[in-house]
Design a protein around this motif. Structure first.
Motif, short mmCIF file in Angstrom:
data_model
loop_
_atom_site.label_atom_id
_atom_site.label_comp_id
_atom_site.label_asym_id
_atom_site.label_seq_id
_atom_site.Cartn_x
_atom_site.Cartn_y
_atom_site.Cartn_z
N ASN A 303 0.86 -1.18 0.00
CA ASN A 303 0.00 0.00 0.00
C ASN A 303 0.90 1.24 0.00
O ASN A 303 1.68 1.46 0.92
CB ASN A 303 -0.89 -0.01 1.25
CG ASN A 303 -1.89 1.14 1.25
OD1 ASN A 303 -1.72 2.13 0.54
ND2 ASN A 303 -2.94 1.00 2.05
N MET A 304 0.78 2.03 -1.07
CA MET A 304 1.65 3.20 -1.19
C MET A 304 1.50 4.17 -0.02
O MET A 304 2.44 4.90 0.31
CB MET A 304 1.37 3.94 -2.50
CG MET A 304 2.10 3.38 -3.70
SD MET A 304 3.90 3.28 -3.49
CE MET A 304 4.33 5.00 -3.29
N LYS A 305 0.35 4.16 0.63
CA LYS A 305 0.15 5.06 1.76
C LYS A 305 1.03 4.67 2.96
O LYS A 305 1.28 5.48 3.84
CB LYS A 305 -1.32 5.06 2.17
CG LYS A 305 -2.25 5.67 1.12
CD LYS A 305 -3.69 5.64 1.60
CE LYS A 305 -4.63 6.26 0.56
NZ LYS A 305 -6.04 6.22 1.00
N VAL A 307 4.13 3.05 2.51
CA VAL A 307 5.53 2.89 2.10
C VAL A 307 6.46 3.84 2.84
O VAL A 307 7.56 3.48 3.25
CB VAL A 307 5.66 3.07 0.58
CG1 VAL A 307 7.13 3.15 0.17
CG2 VAL A 307 4.99 1.91 -0.14
N LEU A 334 10.45 5.54 -2.64
CA LEU A 334 9.02 5.70 -2.92
C LEU A 334 8.72 5.41 -4.40
O LEU A 334 7.73 4.74 -4.73
CB LEU A 334 8.56 7.11 -2.57
CG LEU A 334 8.62 7.49 -1.08
CD1 LEU A 334 8.22 8.94 -0.88
CD2 LEU A 334 7.72 6.58 -0.26
N MET A 337 9.06 1.57 -5.04
CA MET A 337 7.92 0.81 -4.52
C MET A 337 6.66 1.09 -5.33
O MET A 337 5.83 0.19 -5.54
CB MET A 337 7.71 1.15 -3.05
CG MET A 337 8.81 0.60 -2.14
SD MET A 337 9.04 -1.18 -2.28
CE MET A 337 7.43 -1.78 -1.74
N GLU A 338 6.52 2.32 -5.79
CA GLU A 338 5.36 2.64 -6.63
C GLU A 338 5.38 1.80 -7.91
O GLU A 338 4.37 1.25 -8.34
CB GLU A 338 5.37 4.13 -6.97
CG GLU A 338 4.15 4.57 -7.78
CD GLU A 338 4.14 6.06 -8.06
OE1 GLU A 338 3.06 6.59 -8.40
OE2 GLU A 338 5.21 6.70 -7.95
N ILE A 341 4.74 -2.01 -6.95
CA ILE A 341 3.33 -2.27 -6.62
C ILE A 341 2.47 -2.25 -7.88
O ILE A 341 1.56 -3.07 -8.06
CB ILE A 341 2.83 -1.23 -5.60
CG1 ILE A 341 3.51 -1.46 -4.24
CG2 ILE A 341 1.31 -1.29 -5.44
CD1 ILE A 341 3.28 -0.36 -3.24
N ASP A 342 2.81 -1.34 -8.79
CA ASP A 342 2.05 -1.26 -10.04
C ASP A 342 2.23 -2.53 -10.87
O ASP A 342 1.27 -3.07 -11.44
CB ASP A 342 2.49 -0.03 -10.84
CG ASP A 342 1.63 0.20 -12.07
OD1 ASP A 342 0.40 0.34 -11.91
OD2 ASP A 342 2.20 0.23 -13.18
#
Length: 763
Positions: A303-305, A307, A334, A337-338, A341-342
């Protein structure tokens, strides 16, 4: 922009990790303010130095006396750092000596002062709860600290509160108080002996755990297996211990920044109350396996929120490295990880995109990410991350990509660590070489003057120091431990380093008021971060040095200060030697001017003016030798005054002295330039005669001269002498003065048997 403010940070040292992190936090918090920061390492005030290798460490305390309300606008005091090895009374007395400016405490609680402290309870509760819940551990001991240390007291209170909450009866042998240092082996042994069935031990700080580890191993106990252990502070040393130490992460970086913000508000006149900074539990190998410590769900990890918070947890040391890190690892992480996750969420098999992501992760670690974490934080995180990625992937090929991807990251981590080890070894070699060069060059003085102090700042480039200021007392101050240090009102600025260029200070600009040592004509830039260190050797303080706080000075700054203190001592010794040498040269010049008079004084009898014993014995052999060389005989006479004691007793010592002077005068008049005469004892004389008179003629001449004097004298007594002779023939090549004196002395003995006893006239 208003006048820049100057704040002082009083702490124990600049090389310990807690002080370094606190300083970085202060620096970060003040980054956008027009503020100068002066770090003042005081070591440990009031410390008992008996048995310590450096018994002059107390000299660090003198720098606090340079702080005046005229030169600092506010002070941050890590009171429990500097006062951890003394009594509360000594610490309170020290606080009273600080200038009347706003003071904020850091990691300390003292009545009448405000400051920032850790929420000691929060992280400790989590660690103890983990032991209780996961392992059903109830027998928990504590290796604590002094009761008058606020942090140690609060940590003990949190420990006792947990036991009470879970109905665990506390016993006195479960707790032993140490001194907050790794030298508390005795206390660790006492705890283990008094609590042999302990299942876990809470150490009041990480360095205390070092002593516990050592004592456990002496007893065949393995930390993490036989006894679970955790500490407090999350120092780097804890992650490097074997097994790695579970701890409470108390961010001294955040604490320092918080203390600065409080002080800043106080300097603006705002009312401030005590505040706390949160802590968190970090589980490592000293608690057993750390893989399943915290249950992270996939929704959290991917969850990017979340990270950003994971970055702070895994790369927790970056909080103070972020100030100077130009690569900005946080943003890089960041973005990585973005992208990850994508890819996972879209279940893509775009090999080019995955390859790019691998390359970017490699670059992330190459840019220095590893120095901000440790394996016990990073590896469990990556393992959980891999597990959550695999849950999102269904087909075999995608899972294989995930395995390959994570394997590639782990390989890169190992490679970076190996490179870091090699670089560290190279850096250590370079640092040792630079230290040797500093020692050599800073002591390479042949003659001392004001220019010599340039050597103290001319070789600091290896520490990346660009600015430094050497202040020297007019006279060195002998300062004994526990004595009050009386700071002079004026100190001499001898040398400066400005933007890397060493400069001497002209004599008419050297005198600086103590209130201006942080701000004067030589310190001409807008803001700075510097440290003030004493220049001392043993019980003597020579001055202070103020220099840039750099990454290297935070590692070796105390070595630098000690070396420069030694150099200052050498300069002082040479200056004293120069003064003594000059005085000696002046004295030699005076002696040369008065050489004849001095020689005469040293060789002549004070009472009579003729040669004394030394003068006669130095001159007579040469006279005899010269006479023999010329082919002439010589007469040596041993002469003794008759009845001196009777004259002294009957007529007084003044008359006796008169008699002695008369004898000298008569004998000198008889021989004139044909010999030498000397007074070689109280009433004894010696003569070397090489004139035309033979022995009988000379003997008669002496007797006749005294009879003539007595006949003409109005003294009520006669003056007479007895003489012994020795003839030194012209062919006596090896005849010595001692032989002549011996022969003449025997002849004198015979003459004394027939001496003239007519002492008193008219009788």
């Amino acid at each position: 922009m208003g006048k820049k403010k100057t704040i002082a940070f009083l702490t124990s040292g600049i090389m310990d990790s807690l002080s370094k992190e606190a300083y970085m936090g202060i620096k970060n918090a003040a980054l956008n303010d027009n503020v100068n920061i002066i770090v003042v390492p005081l070591k440990y005030i009031g410390r008992d130095l008996s048995g310590m290798p450096d018994k002059s460490e107390y000299q660090y305390e003198v720098t606090a006396s340079f702080l005046k309300k005229e030169n600092v606008d506010g002070i941050i005091v890590a009171a429990d750092y500097i006062g951890c090895l003394t009594t509360r009374e000594v610490l309170l007395d020290f606080m009273k000596t600080l200038p009347d400016v706003p003071v904020a405490l850091m990691a300390s609680k003292i009545p009448g002062y405000v400051g920032a402290t850790f929420n000691n309870k929060q992280g400790i509760e989590d660690a103890l709860e983990y032991l209780f819940t996961k392992y059903d551990i109830r027998k928990i001991g504590m290796l604590g600290g002094p009761e008058d240390n606020s942090d140690a007291s609060e940590r003990k209170a949190a420990y006792l509160e947990f036991l009470k909450k879970h109905n665990i009866e506390f016993k006195e042998n479960w707790f032993v108080a140490g001194d907050l240092t790794q030298r508390c082996e005795k206390e660790a042994a006492e705890l283990l002996s008094g609590f042999p069935d302990a299942e876990a031990i809470f150490c009041v700080n990480d360095v205390t755990a070092i002593a516990l580890y050592e004592e456990m191993r002496k007893r065949g106990l393995e930390p993490g297996i036989d006894i679970r252990v955790f500490g407090f502070d999350n120092e780097v040393v804890g992650s490097m211990m074997n097994p790695s130490l579970s701890t409470i992460d108390a961010s001294t970086f955040e604490l320092g920044g918080h203390a600065y913000k409080m002080l800043s508000r106080m300097m603006k006149g705002e009312k401030v109350d005590n505040e706390t900074v949160p802590t968190r539990f970090i589980c490592r190998d000293s608690f057993g396996s750390v893989v399943d410590v915290i249950d992270h769900s996939g929704e959290q990890l991917l969850n990017m929120k979340k990270v950003n918070s994971y970055f702070d947890q895994v790369f927790y040391r970056y909080r103070y490295g972020e100030i100077t890190d130009s690569s900005n690892l946080r943003i890089s992480f960041l973005l990585l990880m973005e992208e990850l996750i994508d890819i996972v969420n879209n279940k893509e098999k775009d090999t080019a995109r995955i390859r790019r992501l691998k390359d970017n992760f490699r670059q992330f670690f190459k840019n220095g990410a590893m120095k901000y974490t440790d394996y016990d934080e990073l590896i469990p995180y990556l393992e959980r991350l891999q597990g959550e990625i695999l849950k999102r992937l269904n087909d075999f090929n995608s899972k294989q990509y995930a395995y390959d991807f994570m394997e590639d990251i782990l390989k890169q981590i190992i490679k970076v660590q190996n490179n870091n080890i090699v670089k560290h070894d190279d850096d250590m070699d370079q640092m040792l070489y630079s230290m040797k060069t500093l020692v050599r060059d800073s002591l390479n003085f042949s003659y001392a003057n004001d220019l010599s102090y340039l050597e103290l700042v001319a070789h600091l480039d290896w520490m990346n120091i660009k600015n430094a200021y050497v202040y020297i007392f007019e006279r060195p101050v002998v300062h004994l431990q526990y004595e009050t240090f009386n700071t002079p009102q004026v100190i001499n600025l001898k040398a400066v380093l400005k933007d890397g260029v060493p400069e001497s200070v002209s004599f008419n600009k050297q005198k600086v008021l103590i209130e201006n040592i942080f701000e004067n004509d030589e310190i001409n830039f807008d803001s700075y971060n510097m440290v003030m260190m004493p220049l001392f050797f043993g019980d003597t303080v020579f001055g202070i040095i103020i220099y840039d706080l750099t990454e290297m000075t935070l590692k070796n700054g105390e070595f630098l200060a000690n070396q420069l203190g030694t150099a200052a001592r050498v300069i002082h010794i040479l200056k004293v030697n120069n003064e003594v040498q000059k005085e000696l040269e002046d004295n030699i010049a005076i002696m040369r001017q008065h050489n004849i008079e001095l020689d005469k004084l040293s060789r002549n009898d004070v009472l009579t003016g003729i040669l004394n014993r030394r003068g006669f014995k130095d001159t007579a052999p040469e006279v005899i030798h010269q006479n023999i060389t010329k082919g002439n005989d010589s007469l040596f006479l041993y002469i003794d005054m008759n009845n001196l004691k009777i004259i002294n007793d009957r007529f007084g010592h003044e008359e006796g002295d008169f008699s002695l002077k008369t004898i000298s005068s008569i004998l000198a008049d008889i021989i004139k330039n044909d010999g030498i005469v000397g007074r070689i004892g109280g009433d004894e004389y010696a003569m070397v005669y090489f004139g035309e008179m033979d022995q009988n003629t000379l003997s008669h001449k002496i007797k006749e001269s005294f009879e003539n004097f007595n006949a003409a004298s109005d003294k009520p007594y006669n003056i007479s002498v007895s003489c012994g002779f020795c003839k030194i023939k012209k062919d006596a090549k090896w005849f010595t003065l001692e032989e002549a004196m011996s022969i003449a002395d025997r002849d004198l003995y015979i003459a004394k048997q027939n001496k003239d006893n007519r002492i008193i006239k008219g009788i």
